[in-house]
Design a protein around this motif. Structure first.
Motif, PDB file in Angstrom:
ATOM      1  N   UNK A 395       1.036  -1.221  -0.075  1.00 10.72           N
ATOM      2  CA  UNK A 395       0.066   0.198  -0.038  1.00 10.72           C
ATOM      3  C   UNK A 395       0.846   1.293   0.043  1.00 10.72           C
ATOM      4  N   UNK A 396       0.482   2.084  -0.899  1.00 10.39           N
ATOM      5  CA  UNK A 396       1.372   3.337  -0.879  1.00 10.39           C
ATOM      6  C   UNK A 396       0.433   4.605  -1.504  1.00 10.39           C
ATOM      7  N   UNK A 397       0.383   5.456  -0.318  1.00  4.83           N
ATOM      8  CA  UNK A 397      -0.610   6.630  -0.619  1.00  4.83           C
ATOM      9  C   UNK A 397       0.137   7.735  -1.295  1.00  4.83           C
ATOM     10  N   UNK A 398      -0.622   8.423  -2.027  1.00  6.93           N
ATOM     11  CA  UNK A 398      -0.072   9.428  -2.810  1.00  6.93           C
ATOM     12  C   UNK A 398      -1.054  10.663  -2.794  1.00  6.93           C
ATOM     13  N   UNK A 399      -0.361  11.731  -2.215  1.00  6.15           N
ATOM     14  CA  UNK A 399      -1.218  13.181  -1.874  1.00  6.15           C
ATOM     15  C   UNK A 399      -0.871  14.219  -3.026  1.00  6.15           C
ATOM     16  N   UNK A 400      -1.512  14.842  -3.825  1.00 16.15           N
ATOM     17  CA  UNK A 400      -1.186  15.592  -4.698  1.00 16.15           C
ATOM     18  C   UNK A 400      -1.370  17.047  -4.285  1.00 16.15           C
ATOM     19  N   UNK A 401      -0.462  18.028  -4.607  1.00 16.47           N
ATOM     20  CA  UNK A 401      -0.781  19.573  -4.224  1.00 16.47           C
ATOM     21  C   UNK A 401      -0.559  20.123  -5.482  1.00 16.47           C
ATOM     22  N   UNK A 402      -1.163  21.292  -5.691  1.00 17.09           N
ATOM     23  CA  UNK A 402      -1.205  22.036  -6.905  1.00 17.09           C
ATOM     24  C   UNK A 402      -0.300  23.129  -6.943  1.00 17.09           C
ATOM     25  N   UNK A 403       0.912  22.818  -6.369  1.00 17.05           N
ATOM     26  CA  UNK A 403       2.161  23.655  -6.112  1.00 17.05           C
ATOM     27  C   UNK A 403       3.419  22.738  -5.981  1.00 17.05           C
ATOM     28  N   UNK A 414      -4.670   9.289  -3.960  1.00 17.65           N
ATOM     29  CA  UNK A 414      -5.060   7.940  -4.230  1.00 17.65           C
ATOM     30  C   UNK A 414      -3.977   6.808  -3.710  1.00 17.65           C
ATOM     31  N   UNK A 415      -4.561   5.728  -3.873  1.00 14.36           N
ATOM     32  CA  UNK A 415      -3.907   4.574  -3.085  1.00 14.36           C
ATOM     33  C   UNK A 415      -3.339   3.619  -4.213  1.00 14.36           C
ATOM     34  N   UNK A 416      -2.024   3.398  -4.371  1.00 14.63           N
ATOM     35  CA  UNK A 416      -1.551   2.456  -5.280  1.00 14.63           C
ATOM     36  C   UNK A 416      -1.064   1.091  -4.480  1.00 14.63           C
ATOM     37  N   UNK A 417      -0.822  -0.014  -5.220  1.00 17.05           N
ATOM     38  CA  UNK A 417      -0.619  -1.249  -4.509  1.00 17.05           C
ATOM     39  C   UNK A 417       0.984  -1.635  -4.795  1.00 17.05           C
ATOM     40  N   UNK A 418       1.681  -0.845  -5.123  1.00 20.06           N
ATOM     41  CA  UNK A 418       2.988  -0.640  -5.523  1.00 20.06           C
ATOM     42  C   UNK A 418       3.691   0.559  -5.645  1.00 20.06           C
ATOM     43  N   UNK A 419       5.060   0.645  -5.363  1.00 21.87           N
ATOM     44  CA  UNK A 419       5.622   1.995  -5.268  1.00 21.87           C
ATOM     45  C   UNK A 419       6.216   2.496  -6.758  1.00 21.87           C
ATOM     46  N   UNK A 420       5.419   2.613  -7.728  1.00 21.41           N
ATOM     47  CA  UNK A 420       5.770   3.340  -8.862  1.00 21.41           C
ATOM     48  C   UNK A 420       4.567   4.093  -9.454  1.00 21.41           C
ATOM     49  N   UNK A 421       4.869   5.014 -10.114  1.00 18.76           N
ATOM     50  CA  UNK A 421       3.992   5.874 -10.715  1.00 18.76           C
ATOM     51  C   UNK A 421       4.496   6.495 -12.279  1.00 18.76           C
ATOM     52  N   UNK A 422       3.647   6.479 -13.170  1.00 18.22           N
ATOM     53  CA  UNK A 422       4.030   7.077 -14.369  1.00 18.22           C
ATOM     54  C   UNK A 422       2.883   7.952 -14.737  1.00 18.22           C
TER      55      UNK A 422
END
Length: 819
Positions: A395-403, A414-422
């Protein structure tokens, strides 16, 4: 559905703005609709070993994973390739798409090109024949093929900016040949320009390439699209012949193109011609009337499974079989030690835009278990072969900021099931700008044992990695552009960590975007592992010594064979050579199975009794390999690329970096026509395995070669092939031509035809070929045509480029000039 005759009036009903709207993508994978005229969206999807759909490179709707192109090239089977093209077209439809971004037909110029796995061969004629069949298969299903990358993209070093310097004769005879046949023989509906410059001009704005050659010389009547973010200008691309800028939203067209028309830089007739090409493609593939809801399906068809398994086996090349150790017998093979980093990992595809999310993966271990059951198998990994630290799963959580400063509240999580993003055009629910955002990424790692671990991280962007609140890795001050994320990311940074068993560690990544240089992508990847030391090889030795037979699965993966990154050498990564040598000492009854996207050096070759090259054979990987090992399928694959004894034997390995990989923004194709087997012929260098080589479980002999020149500028060739062995098999016969006393430099021989008959034991097959004068010609640049000088020529047939079994000399009495 409108026919071609309806395209003109339809385009003429459009406003200038509507015509311009069709000349660039709306988003990553589609062109906009024009509801006023009932014109629906045109959708495309990546290939060439399947149809990924609209998902990312790391997470998408599952799809059938077919063998990589080099594996298909090794089949030398045009009928099979046509079937694969048809099946992939069906996959394209399952993803609600109309256009397949395939096949890739760049030539294997260097053995270290990271994208060789995605291309068929080092030879232009073999590539052209296979590409033609692939396209015919796809387009018979009403799906457009997009042949790529046009042209001069034979390496991944600085690929988006480098200038490929190639003389016209070499271009015409080698690098453009597959594209020429794709147009003239297959009638391909789309062409993709490459990123690079060709002789000083970016291919996307190269009029000689896109208009003079492609359209005027060859008669192409389809769409030319840019590679993704490969268009860099407005008026120059549209005027040179680039119909479509991809992806969207547009960077160079739209309002900019309207302004160029207003300024007189682009004519309305040019806009109309480009829009005509798009609408014609929409008619050909039926997208113009396709108003079905956009729903991508995971269509796991049994027929596709069977075809993938058959093609994977047929592309497998038997390189050595001393004492006929292969095929093994399921009832008498005894215990088998299954060893190696690729034994329980299914290496099914290369990396980059060819990636997809497969329906499933069958590892070699799985395939052997399906044949024998587990009771007769023992396993040892032996060593690792990864390029990057193994991907952290969890479980990998990602919080986005508009800056770019993690300020305020996150705008999306969002929540990912592995530590990678494209992250490309669509991410974070479009709540941040891809040019101005940051992200806080959190995950945990539970250490199973106390000891040393390696944490690896790379990113397209800037990031810092914290372990339990302490900074352990800085990819900001240490960030340097490398070979990840299509050359927009840094190379992996690895740091050692001493961790305690049973303890859970909090990992936080503080990421912010970086302005891309060329390709609009951001992303990151986190890996962690315990290094496997010498004890891994010792465990493999013990397993091998305890078994009747050892099978060692070694090679590379899509981390090494990937778009955006060339190889540094052709040695097996890590300790795999030491593993093979140690296992051979422990058990001389050892079979080695290679999985790579091209050649490797083999210092242990003399000692190994049996060797298979299995490439990346798709989702049925383990089953296809097991079928060959146990003789359910004949290893009828033949090498589509020469395997040199050492990297320095390759034609691009010179003292000049200008020749390869490039220098000061240029790469000069200084070897000219002599690539692949032509180079080894010219310099009398013995390869490790020659082009076209491959053994069989039976034996073949050639006889009765007859070559006749008739009065219609045709050369008729007949030859007999006999199966002198004890089981049926497929022979791959290769026909080469050569000019005996050329007035200008020509290769010693050039492949012109091939055939692959299946012959029963004791039976003979009579094969016939017809050669035209073009098959004996060279490109005469001055007269802009193809020329044959009267004189003597040799026609040779054999089973590989180094084994010519029969030859005949003919005389062509008249000079010939053709186009």
């Amino acid at each position: 559905m409108p026919h071609d005759k309806h395209v003109d009036p339809l385009v003429d009903q459009m406003s200038l703005e509507e015509q311009v709207s069709l000349l660039s993508g709306e988003d990553l994978w589609s062109l906009p609709a024009i509801p006023r005229l009932a014109i629906n969206k045109l959708r495309v999807t990546d290939g060439p070993n399947g149809a990924r759909g609209s998902g990312t490179y790391v997470d998408a709707t599952t799809a059938a994973a077919f063998p990589a192109a080099i594996s298909l090239g090794a089949t030398w089977n045009t009928d099979l390739i046509e079937q694969v093209g048809q099946a992939i077209a069906q996959e394209v439809k399952s993803k609600c798409a109309h256009v397949s971004l395939a096949p890739t037909v760049n030539i294997h110029r260097s053995v270290t090109n990271g994208r060789n796995f995605e291309c068929f061969s080092e030879d232009p004629e073999l590539t052209a024949a296979l590409a033609t069949s692939y396209i015919q298969g796809q387009q018979s299903e009403g799906v457009a093929s997009t042949i790529k990358h046009f042209a001069g993209n034979e390496s991944e070093f600085e690929r988006t900016t480098i200038n490929s310097v190639i003389d016209e004769r070499t271009l015409r005879e080698l690098y453009l040949r597959p594209f020429e046949d794709a147009v003239k023989k297959a009638g391909v509906w789309a062409v993709m320009s490459s990123y690079n410059k060709l002789n000083g001009t970016y291919t996307a704005e190269n009029q000689w390439l896109l208009t003079d050659t492609l359209r005027n010389d060859w008669g192409f009547d389809g769409v030319v699209m840019s590679d993704w973010y490969g268009s860099r200008s407005t008026a120059p691309t549209i005027n040179a012949g680039l119909d479509l800028e991809m992806p969207g939203p547009t960077r160079d067209r739209g309002d900019k193109l309207l302004a160029a028309v207003e300024a007189g830089e682009v004519s309305r007739d040019t806009i109309r011609a480009r829009a005509m090409a798009i609408v014609k493609l929409m008619c050909r593939v039926g997208s113009i009337d396709d108003d079905q809801p956009f729903v991508e399906r995971s269509d796991d068809q049994p027929s596709h499974r069977a075809l993938i398994r058959k093609a994977g086996a047929e592309g497998t090349v038997l390189l050595k079989n001393q004492h006929k150790i292969l095929p093994l017998n399921t009832t008498s093979c005894g215990t088998i030690a299954v060893i190696g980093p690729n034994a329980k990992t299914a290496q099914i595809m290369g990396g980059g835009s060819a990636q997809l999310t497969p329906h499933y993966r069958i590892s070699p271990w799985d395939g052997l278990v399906a044949k024998l059951g587990e009771q007769g198998l023992v396993y040892a990994q032996g060593c690792s072969n990864y390029r990057w630290e193994p991907l952290h799963q969890g479980k990998t959580t990602v919080a986005f900021y508009d800056n770019q400063h993690w300020a305020g509240e996150p705008v999306y999580q969002e929540i990912l099931d592995k530590a990678i993003a494209f992250w490309d055009t669509d991410f974070a629910d479009n709540k941040v700008s891809k040019f101005n955002f940051s992200a806080l990424i959190n995950t945990t790692f539970d250490a199973p044992e106390t000891g040393l671990y390696n944490l690896g991280f790379h990113c397209a962007g800037y990031a810092k990695v914290y372990l339990d609140g302490e900074l352990v890795l800085d990819a900001t001050t240490q960030w340097q552009k490398g070979r990840t994320f299509f050359e927009e990311g840094c190379d992996e940074i690895v740091v050692p960590l001493q961790l305690e068993a049973g303890k859970s560690y909090d990992i936080e990544i503080r990421f912010c975007n970086r302005q891309p240089d060329n390709i609009m992508v951001s992303g990151w990847r986190l890996g962690i592992s315990q290094p496997l030391g010498n004890e891994g090889i010792q465990q493999a030795v013990q397993a091998a010594a305890s078994a009747d037979t050892a099978i060692v699965f070694v090679g590379r993966s899509g981390e090494w064979d990937t778009e955006g990154s060339d190889l540094e050498n052709i040695s097996l990564p890590g300790s795999q050579n030491q593993l093979v040598e140690a296992v051979l000492k422990a058990n001389p009854n050892t079979i080695v199975v290679l999985q790579t996207g091209g050649p490797v050096e083999m210092p242990w070759l003399e000692s190994v009794p049996a060797l298979l090259q299995a490439w990346y054979p798709g989702q049925e990987c383990g089953n296809a390999i097991a079928d060959v090992i146990f003789g359910d399928q004949e290893p009828s694959g033949r090498l589509p690329q020469t395997f040199p004894r050492r990297w320095s034997d390759n034609p691009t390995h010179t003292n000049s970096p200008l020749n390869y990989p490039g220098q000061d923004g240029n790469v000069a194709y200084g070897e000219g026509l002599n690539i692949g087997y032509r180079h080894y012929d010219q310099h009398d260098i013995a390869p490790l395995f020659p082009f076209g080589f491959g053994l069989s479980y039976t034996n073949f002999e050639l006889s009765d070669l007859v070559v006749n020149v008739n009065g219609q500028n045709r050369v008729a060739v007949t030859v007999t092939v006999e199966n002198t062995g004890e089981r049926a098999g497929a022979a791959v016969l290769q026909l080469y031509t050569s000019e005996l006393s050329p007035t200008l430099q020509r290769p010693n021989k050039e492949l012109k035809r091939f055939a692959k008959p299946v012959i029963e034991p004791g039976e003979r097959a009579s094969l016939s070929f017809t050669l035209t004068l073009r098959d004996f010609a060279y490109c005469d640049v001055e007269s802009k045509g193809w020329r044959v000088n009267a004189g003597q020529f040799m026609v040779s047939v054999g089973f590989n480029a180094a084994q010519i079994d029969a030859s005949a000399v003919i005389t062509l009495e008249d000079d010939y000039q053709g186009y």
